[in-house]
Design an enzyme around this catalytic site. Sequence first.
Site, PDB file in Angstrom:
ATOM      1  N   LEU A   1       0.888  -0.606   0.120  1.00  0.00           N
ATOM      2  CA  LEU A   1       0.106  -0.063  -0.104  1.00  0.00           C
ATOM      3  C   LEU A   1       0.677   1.035  -0.092  1.00  0.00           C
ATOM      4  O   LEU A   1       1.933   1.518   0.766  1.00  0.00           O
ATOM      5  CB  LEU A   1      -1.406   0.425   1.210  1.00  0.00           C
ATOM      6  N   GLU A   2       0.368   2.022  -0.907  1.00  0.00           N
ATOM      7  CA  GLU A   2       1.857   3.798  -1.210  1.00  0.00           C
ATOM      8  C   GLU A   2       0.259   4.615  -0.999  1.00  0.00           C
ATOM      9  O   GLU A   2      -0.327   4.504  -2.057  1.00  0.00           O
ATOM     10  CB  GLU A   2       2.268   3.653  -2.760  1.00  0.00           C
ATOM     11  N   LEU A   3      -0.088   5.146   0.442  1.00  0.00           N
ATOM     12  CA  LEU A   3      -1.027   5.830   0.029  1.00  0.00           C
ATOM     13  C   LEU A   3      -0.577   7.159   0.474  1.00  0.00           C
ATOM     14  O   LEU A   3      -1.716   8.042   0.847  1.00  0.00           O
ATOM     15  CB  LEU A   3      -1.480   5.944   1.841  1.00  0.00           C
TER      16      LEU A   3
END
Length: 622
Positions: A325-327
Site C-alpha cells: 500500500l502506497e497511500l
Amino acid sequence: MTQAAVLDFLFSSPLIPRIPQELTENTSLQMIALATAAATAAVVGHAVYKKIRPYPSIPFHVPVPEEAQPGWKGGSILPNPSIQDPTRPGQIICYDPSTGRHLGTIRAHTKKDVDEALKRARKAQEKWCKTTFAQRKIVLQSLLDFILLNQKAICRVSARDTGKTMVDGKFGEILTICERIRWTLDYGEDALKDEYRDPGLLMFYKIAKIEYRPMGVAAALVSWNYPFHNTFGPLVTALFAGNACMIKASEQVAWSTTNYFSKIARACLEVCGHDPELVQFMIGFQDCGEAVVNSGVDGITFIGSPEVGRKVGAATAANLTPCVLELGGKDVVVVNKDVDLEAAVPVLMRGTFQNSGQNCIGVERIVIHESIHDKFIEMAGSRIKQLKQGPPLDEENMDCGSLTMSGRVEVLEAMIEDAVSKGATLVHGGKRFVHPQFPKGQFFTPTLITDLTPDMMLAQEEAFAPIMAVFKFSTLDQAISIANSSHYSLGSSVFSRNLKEGQYVMDQLRVGMSNLNDFGVNYLCQSLPFGGINMSGYGRFGGPEGIRGVCHQRSVTMDRWPRLIQTFLPPALQYPMGNVGDAIVITRDLINIIYNGWIGRTKAVFDIVKVLLVGSNEPEHL
C-alpha cells in the site's frame, strides 16, 4: 561504438598500466609489456563494451490518438465536466481537465470482465514464466527504445488526459520509467538469482539458498497523477519477474490508458513473440477495483488514498493476498538557517509545483528557520506570482497545468480558509483560477501561505495541489516536532550546510524515505525501495525489495557432498526408540557440541561416543 573502437581507445587510455621505457628495450620485456597491456585492455574493454552495448531490441509502432495530435481543437466543451453522468451508469466520461473538452466515453469494466481477464492472464503466464531473463530483457529494451522514440507523444497523451505540462510529463512520465527499465535490465536478474545463505555449523554439510519464483498474476491498482509511469512501473517489475500483470487504472485517466498506453504494452509483447494477454488493463469505478482485489490474483500493489487503501488492506487480509500500500504523503522539508536560498528555492519550487503539486512525494510542508523565513517568502513569493498557468496543449510556455480531478478546487479553498482563520498568512493565491478562454478548466492558483501550525487542516490533510505551505521554527527539535506532527510518513528532505545538524534532523524523522540537500531523488535511485510508514502505507516497490516482492520466496536445502555426507540418525534416535534416556543424552550432547564452550564441547564428544558404543543406560526422567 564497435568493440574494436573500444579496444583502440583503451590501448591509448591512461587506464592501461605503462612499462618503463628502459625496461621495454629488452625484447622479452617488450613481449611481457605487450601481453600485460593486451590482457588489461581485453578485460577492461569487455567490461566497458558490455556496459555500453544495449540489449537486443525490436521496433514497433502504436498510432497516437487524434486528440493528442498538435492542433487538435475538437471535442465539445462539457458544461459540467465530470467523469460520471448519473443518467449513464457504467460509462466513463473522458475529458481534458485543462479545457473541459470531451475526449470520449468508455464502458466501465465489471466483475465479469475482471474474471475473464484473470483467466486469460493466467493462461499466458504459464508459458511466460518459462522464458529466460534474456528473452524478458528483449521486451524491456524494446519498450525502452519505443519510449525514447515516442516520448513527445506519450507526454502529449498524458497532458491531454491529466492537464499536466510537457515538462512535468518528461520528469514524471518519461525520466522515471526509463530509469526503472534501465535498473531492471542491469540489476533485475541479479536480484532474482538464487541467494545462498550460511547453513550454520549444525548443517555445515548442507547448501542453503532462497529461490525467487514468480507469484503468478500480480495486480496493480494505480493512481491517475502519472498515468504512463504509474502503469508501466509495476508492469515492468511484474513481467521481468515472470508474472502476468493486471493493471486497474484510475477512471480519471481512462482515455489515455485505453487509447494509447495499454496498446503500447500489448504491442511490445506481441512484436517480441509473446502473448499480449500477459497484460490486462481494467478501467472502471469502485466496483471494478473491488473485483480486482477479490478476484484471486496472487499479489496486489495499491497506489491511492488512505481511505481506499484501508479497504484494500482489509480485503487482502481476508483473502491472505500479499499487498503493498502506497497511500500518499504530506512530505516535509526542513530548511536550516545556514542554507543558501539561491540554491534551495528553485529546488523547493520544483518540488512544490511539479505537476501542479499532484505528487505523492511532492513538497507539502516547508519548515524553515525563523532567521531566513522572511527572505525565503520574498524570494519564493516573487517567483510564484510570475508562474504562468493554463492548458498546456493549447497555450505555450505554461509553468503549471490544471488539477486532474473535478471537485478539488472547493476542497482546497476550504483548507486555505481554515488556515487563515487560525492565524495563517496568505501571501498569494488560495483560490480557483478562471481561465479567460477555458473557464471550465480545473485550475487552482499557485499559492504561497505561511505562519502555519500543525493544528490546521492544511498541515494534516494531503492537499495534492500547487500550494507552498510554510512553517517557522527556532530550534531543530521544534522543527522535528512539526515535521513529525503529520500522520503521513512517506518522504522528507533536510536542507543544511551543517551536515551534522542535517543528519541529526534526518535521524529523528519518522518517514520511509529522506534526502539531505535534495528533493525526491530517492525515487530516481531505482536501486532503493520506495514506500512509507504510518498512514502512508506499508510494503515497498522499487529496488531488489520491490522485484522480489512480486515473487514467492522459497527456502531450499541440498546436500553439499551427497556421496560423502547425508543426514544420519543414530539408532538411539530412530523410531521406535529403544531407550528414550539414550536419545535424551545424545540430543543434549549434540546441542553442547554446537553451542557450548570448548570444555563443554569436548566432554559432549566423549559422552556421545560412549552412548553410541555402549549406551548411557540412563532412564528417561519425567
